[in-house]
Design an enzyme around this catalytic site. Structure first.
Site, mmCIF file in Angstrom:
data_model
loop_
_atom_site.group_PDB
_atom_site.id
_atom_site.type_symbol
_atom_site.label_atom_id
_atom_site.label_comp_id
_atom_site.label_asym_id
_atom_site.label_seq_id
_atom_site.Cartn_x
_atom_site.Cartn_y
_atom_site.Cartn_z
ATOM 1 N N GLY A 176 5.055 7.125 -1.863
ATOM 2 C CA GLY A 176 4.549 7.588 -3.157
ATOM 3 C C GLY A 176 3.342 8.486 -3.008
ATOM 4 O O GLY A 176 2.947 9.181 -3.946
ATOM 5 N N ARG A 177 2.712 8.442 -1.864
ATOM 6 C CA ARG A 177 1.539 9.317 -1.657
ATOM 7 C C ARG A 177 1.445 9.764 -0.203
ATOM 8 O O ARG A 177 0.393 10.223 0.248
ATOM 9 C CB ARG A 177 0.257 8.625 -2.093
ATOM 10 C CG ARG A 177 0.051 7.247 -1.497
ATOM 11 C CD ARG A 177 -1.273 6.704 -1.928
ATOM 12 N NE ARG A 177 -1.419 5.306 -1.559
ATOM 13 C CZ ARG A 177 -2.561 4.663 -1.601
ATOM 14 N NH1 ARG A 177 -3.649 5.290 -1.980
ATOM 15 N NH2 ARG A 177 -2.621 3.396 -1.271
ATOM 16 N N LYS A 198 -1.577 11.461 3.951
ATOM 17 C CA LYS A 198 -1.613 10.398 2.939
ATOM 18 C C LYS A 198 -2.618 10.793 1.868
ATOM 19 O O LYS A 198 -3.785 11.046 2.176
ATOM 20 C CB LYS A 198 -1.998 9.059 3.566
ATOM 21 C CG LYS A 198 -2.013 7.915 2.552
ATOM 22 C CD LYS A 198 -2.036 6.589 3.243
ATOM 23 C CE LYS A 198 -2.183 5.445 2.269
ATOM 24 N NZ LYS A 198 -2.228 4.154 2.958
ATOM 25 N N ASP A 210 -0.559 7.939 -8.908
ATOM 26 C CA ASP A 210 -0.965 9.354 -8.969
ATOM 27 C C ASP A 210 -0.770 10.137 -7.671
ATOM 28 O O ASP A 210 -1.116 11.323 -7.606
ATOM 29 C CB ASP A 210 -2.448 9.434 -9.380
ATOM 30 C CG ASP A 210 -3.344 8.610 -8.454
ATOM 31 O OD1 ASP A 210 -2.849 8.139 -7.408
ATOM 32 O OD2 ASP A 210 -4.531 8.423 -8.790
ATOM 33 N N ARG A 262 -2.060 11.232 9.481
ATOM 34 C CA ARG A 262 -1.736 10.134 10.386
ATOM 35 C C ARG A 262 -0.440 10.442 11.113
ATOM 36 O O ARG A 262 0.311 11.336 10.712
ATOM 37 C CB ARG A 262 -1.691 8.821 9.600
ATOM 38 C CG ARG A 262 -0.914 8.918 8.298
ATOM 39 C CD ARG A 262 -1.070 7.674 7.445
ATOM 40 N NE ARG A 262 0.126 7.489 6.635
ATOM 41 C CZ ARG A 262 0.408 6.445 5.910
ATOM 42 N NH1 ARG A 262 -0.442 5.439 5.859
ATOM 43 N NH2 ARG A 262 1.511 6.339 5.217
ATOM 44 N N ASP A 370 7.818 -3.628 3.211
ATOM 45 C CA ASP A 370 7.594 -2.170 3.247
ATOM 46 C C ASP A 370 6.398 -1.820 4.132
ATOM 47 O O ASP A 370 6.141 -0.639 4.370
ATOM 48 C CB ASP A 370 7.397 -1.603 1.835
ATOM 49 C CG ASP A 370 6.286 -2.300 1.071
ATOM 50 O OD1 ASP A 370 6.400 -3.514 0.833
ATOM 51 O OD2 ASP A 370 5.292 -1.638 0.734
ATOM 52 N N ASN A 371 5.678 -2.850 4.576
ATOM 53 C CA ASN A 371 4.541 -2.606 5.472
ATOM 54 C C ASN A 371 4.812 -3.133 6.869
ATOM 55 O O ASN A 371 3.887 -3.331 7.657
ATOM 56 C CB ASN A 371 3.276 -3.284 4.939
ATOM 57 C CG ASN A 371 2.851 -2.718 3.602
ATOM 58 O OD1 ASN A 371 3.245 -1.610 3.252
ATOM 59 N ND2 ASN A 371 2.072 -3.467 2.851
HETATM 60 N N1 ATP Z 1 -1.892 6.105 -5.597
HETATM 61 C C1 ATP Z 1 -0.587 6.008 -5.352
HETATM 62 N N2 ATP Z 1 0.265 6.963 -5.755
HETATM 63 C C2 ATP Z 1 1.579 6.881 -5.532
HETATM 64 N N3 ATP Z 1 2.169 5.867 -4.927
HETATM 65 C C3 ATP Z 1 1.382 4.874 -4.476
HETATM 66 C C4 ATP Z 1 -0.027 4.894 -4.670
HETATM 67 N N4 ATP Z 1 -0.536 3.768 -4.136
HETATM 68 C C5 ATP Z 1 0.496 3.082 -3.613
HETATM 69 N N5 ATP Z 1 1.651 3.749 -3.824
HETATM 70 C C6 ATP Z 1 2.990 3.332 -3.418
HETATM 71 O O1 ATP Z 1 3.125 1.955 -3.682
HETATM 72 C C7 ATP Z 1 3.819 1.314 -2.612
HETATM 73 C C8 ATP Z 1 3.006 0.183 -2.035
HETATM 74 O O2 ATP Z 1 1.704 0.661 -1.749
HETATM 75 P P1 ATP Z 1 0.904 0.333 -0.428
HETATM 76 O O3 ATP Z 1 -0.514 0.287 -0.833
HETATM 77 O O4 ATP Z 1 1.534 -0.792 0.293
HETATM 78 O O5 ATP Z 1 1.219 1.632 0.445
HETATM 79 P P2 ATP Z 1 0.318 2.862 0.762
HETATM 80 O O6 ATP Z 1 -0.973 2.423 1.291
HETATM 81 O O7 ATP Z 1 0.284 3.810 -0.353
HETATM 82 O O8 ATP Z 1 1.242 3.563 1.849
HETATM 83 P P3 ATP Z 1 1.536 3.322 3.378
HETATM 84 O O9 ATP Z 1 2.305 2.052 3.483
HETATM 85 O O10 ATP Z 1 2.388 4.515 3.661
HETATM 86 O O11 ATP Z 1 0.235 3.318 4.106
HETATM 87 C C9 ATP Z 1 4.170 2.402 -1.625
HETATM 88 O O12 ATP Z 1 5.449 2.826 -1.948
HETATM 89 C C10 ATP Z 1 3.163 3.483 -1.926
HETATM 90 O O13 ATP Z 1 3.650 4.769 -1.596
#
Ligand code: ATP
Length: 701
Positions: A176-177, A198, A210, A262, A370-371
């Protein structure tokens, strides 16, 4: 057919509340310790030549050329021409990714780079000074694409995945980001990485959010990715962090936005398979599994062959590899085909990584599927933490009321996630020798006849259960090896009793006395055996491990403090005897021999001062002096965000990249004198201030 081999496999998980829920614990002879330290330090300290420019770095797009894109934008040009609204959130089916471009950023400020990451990618350090680098690391410069002709060998993309969050199915998640730019291959090492931004804007997977990342969480991810790598813990990496001065991001307050670049050998997660299973997409499950084996793991023949006795994995510490793709191994009802070998490789890798987390007191904080990485990398740095006072129940996640992701639960939770993965791959595992025949290759419904499905389900359950035994064994073996090294013992001569007489009592003592996990090991590394030769000496030196300045919880209770000191002293005496067993066998006694007055101790054995010096040096190479604890990261964030400081970020990164040093300021590293800040580094490696211990954060980032 739906795979639900959950119940039986969860039974394996339940048994999994073992002794590491506290955790546990040789030196090798010095050669083996040195090998361990060398492995730990390989990427951060190895000389690696000059490196190339960003333009000259070989780039590829294997992922996007091997797997199907979102049909909404069949080609990069379709996506490139689309409005930003069109790139917004929606469900994406039948695809592994969507072509998507990063947002354009105005006046970005490159705050810091990781020199180790530059080296590991194959980039010249001077490249970080170029405009091309600065524009690439925020997504303003797209490699492999010509926006005039709308063509090129590659284009950025965001992955589609789902996941189980806090135990519940959460549906489609996806990048999502995060937006991947390209894969690059280090010309010197041949290692290929996928390079990703990211916080660079919305994608179809942004859901209600967002697409941005705040400076606070970006600093945390930037530092910890590189710190874990320097400790020898498999992880995704961080190359650079940039501040976006015009980006104001709404969280609990308005915060500055940032982008971290990253990279990882693969960003694929368990969630990539979860989403396909949830949608019953058998064809893509098989295609993705094949991609993972052939591309990510470099070929089917690299996967582990069947263990001699899968019910007792300890009989086969190193499984055979080089098993040809179509070979089937094992008796009827437990036949292993290539997909079973793939599953077991993922199981083994994750077991190794979680063992390292437990041995180094690291907690991810949100171990959703997902992590959890298919490659066994630590990933997704939200509310992570390193342990301060040893507390197995501690979770750094403020929102984790049930302690699902606490320290003690991590091995169980990773197994829980692996069972979900086993279910997603269940049909491919259970099909055994028939996996390349109909209906497995030809239908979208799979096996519909319950009679035909029963043996497939039974076989998958059996294989997943066996993999659970393998997971436990690989985990425990690695955990014990690391703990032995951390205690200055030889893993090769480990005693079956070490666990109960040394490791567990240590952890019980740390927990009961609320002692600092990292400082204990580091201070033990600097303690000469000659200083604890008698019970009285043990008692005196035990004070080194308590908080200084009356900072323990029983500050005002002299009797309790005395008992605490005695408990540490008793453990030190046991540890001393055990060290003598390993190091006392060294032939290096110096001229005077083992009875020399320069050797330490009395009674049952002795270690020469020279050997003891080697023991201490070896221990320091596995017991970090610096770990980026919560309170240090908070200070860093405050100073960068509010105070406008920049140098502090670079200094913290330097310490994270060289965690085993005694000190840093004024010393030469890779031919360059590190200016450093003495006061800061002493503070960051001393007792954690009482009010700053065991901090927690929320998932909001
Ligand atoms: N600000 C944001 N905008 C869009 N999508 C988000 C945002 N924050 C989290 N997500 C999405 O929500 C889900 C869970 O978020 P999580 O915090 O585990 O991941 P993340 O830190 O954004 O991504 P990653 O696992 O790639 O480090 C993921 O699909 C992530 O892409």
């Amino acid at each position: 057919m739906r795979f639900q081999p959950v119940a039986r496999c969860l039974a394996v998980a339940q048994q999994f509340r073992g002794p590491w829920s506290r955790s546990f614990s040789a030196f090798t002879n010095p050669a083996a310790m040195a090998a361990m330290a060398a492995a730990n330090n390989s990427s951060s300290s190895s000389a690696s030549g000059e490196g190339v420019t960003l333009a000259a770095l070989p780039k590829s797009w294997h992922f996007t050329s091997s797997l199907p894109p979102d049909s909404h934008f069949p080609t990069p040009a379709d996506s490139h021409k689309a409005s930003r609204e069109d790139l917004g959130p929606r469900q994406v089916r039948g695809a592994l990714f969507t072509w998507v471009r990063p947002e354009t950023q105005e006046d970005p400020e490159l705050l810091a780079v990781s020199p180790a990451a530059m080296r590991d990618l194959g980039l010249a350090q001077s490249e970080a000074e170029t405009d091309e680098f600065r524009e690439t690391v925020v997504g303003n410069k797209i490699h492999g694409w010509d926006s005039e002709t709308l063509s090129g060998p590659g284009y950025p993309w965001a992955q589609c995945y789902g996941g189980f969050q806090f135990g519940d199915w959460a549906g489609q998640l996806g990048d999502g980001r995060a937006i991947s730019l390209f894969e690059s291959t280090n010309p010197r090492t041949g290692v290929r990485y996928e390079v990703q931004l990211k916080g660079a804007g919305m994608t179809p997977y942004s859901r209600f959010a967002d697409g941005k990342a705040v400076l606070r969480s970006s600093i945390r991810e930037f530092i910890v990715s590189e710190a874990l790598n320097a400790l020898g813990i498999p992880t995704t990496r961080a190359l650079a962090i940039s501040l976006l001065p015009h980006s104001k991001v709404r969280r609990k307050r308005i915060e500055p936005g940032a982008i971290v670049v990253r990279f990882a050998q693969s960003w694929l997660r368990f969630g990539n398979f979860d989403i396909l299973r949830a949608r019953g997409d058998r064809e893509l499950t098989r295609r993705l599994a094949t991609y993972v084996a052939e591309d990510v793991f470099g070929g089917w023949e690299n996967l582990p062959g069947r263990l001699d006795d899968p019910d007792d994995p300890s009989k086969t510490p190193t499984p055979q590899r080089n098993i040809s793709k179509d070979t089937i191994q094992g008796p009827a009802g437990a036949e292993e085909n290539r997909f079973a070998r793939l599953y077991r490789e993922i199981v083994r890798r994750n077991a190794l990584t979680v063992a390292k987390w437990q041995a180094y007191g690291f907690m991810n904080g949100v171990l959703n599927t997902d992590n959890t990485s298919l490659l066994g990398l630590s990933m997704d740095y939200g509310p992570f933490a390193f342990m301060d006072n040893f507390d197995p129940h501690y979770t750094p996640n403020h929102d984790d009321f049930l302690l699902r992701y606490s320290y003690r639960n991590q091995p169980t939770i990773i197994w829980w996630n692996l069972v979900r993965l086993g279910e997603a791959l269940g049909e491919l595992l259970g099909a055994a020798a028939t996996v390349d025949t109909a209906p497995f290759t030809t239908t979208t419904t799979g096996l519909t006849d319950p009679t035909a499905a029963a043996p497939v389900i039974a076989r998958a359950e059996k294989l997943i259960t066996q993999a659970g035994e393998e997971y436990k064994t690989v985990f425990l073996t690695e955990y014990k090896r690391l703990m032995a090294l951390r205690l200055g013992l030889n893993p090769a001569t480990a005693l079956p009793t070490d666990f109960d007489t040394l490791f567990s009592p240590l952890l019980d003592t740390l927990e009961a006395l609320e002692l600092d996990f990292h400082l204990f090991f580091r201070r033990l590394s600097a303690l000469p055996l000659s200083a604890i030769a008698t019970p009285q000496a043990c008692l005196a030196r035990a004070a080194d491990f308590l908080y200084s300045g009356g900072d323990n919880d029983n500050d005002n209770d002299a009797e309790a403090a005395g008992q605490q000191q005695q408990r540490v002293a008793d453990w030190l005496a046991v540890w001393r005897e055990r060290v003598v067993q390993d190091w006392g066998t060294l032939e290096d006694w110096g001229a005077a021999g083992p009875s020399s007055s320069s050797s330490s101790g009395s009674g049952s054995g002795a270690v020469s001062d020279k050997a003891d010096g080697e023991r201490m040096a070896a221990m320091k190479k596995v017991n970090p002096n610096f770990v980026p604890r919560g309170w240090i990261l908070d200070e860093l964030i405050r100073r960068v965000e509010k105070g406008g400081e920049r140098g502090v970020l670079k200094r913290a990164m330097h310490m994270a990249l060289h965690p085993f040093e005694d000190n840093w300021a004024g010393r030469e590293f890779d031919g360059v004198v590190f200016e450093g800040d003495k006061e800061e580094e002493v503070r960051w490696t001393s007792d954690v201030p009482k009010t700053e211990r065991a901090m927690q954060c929320s998932c909001s980032s």
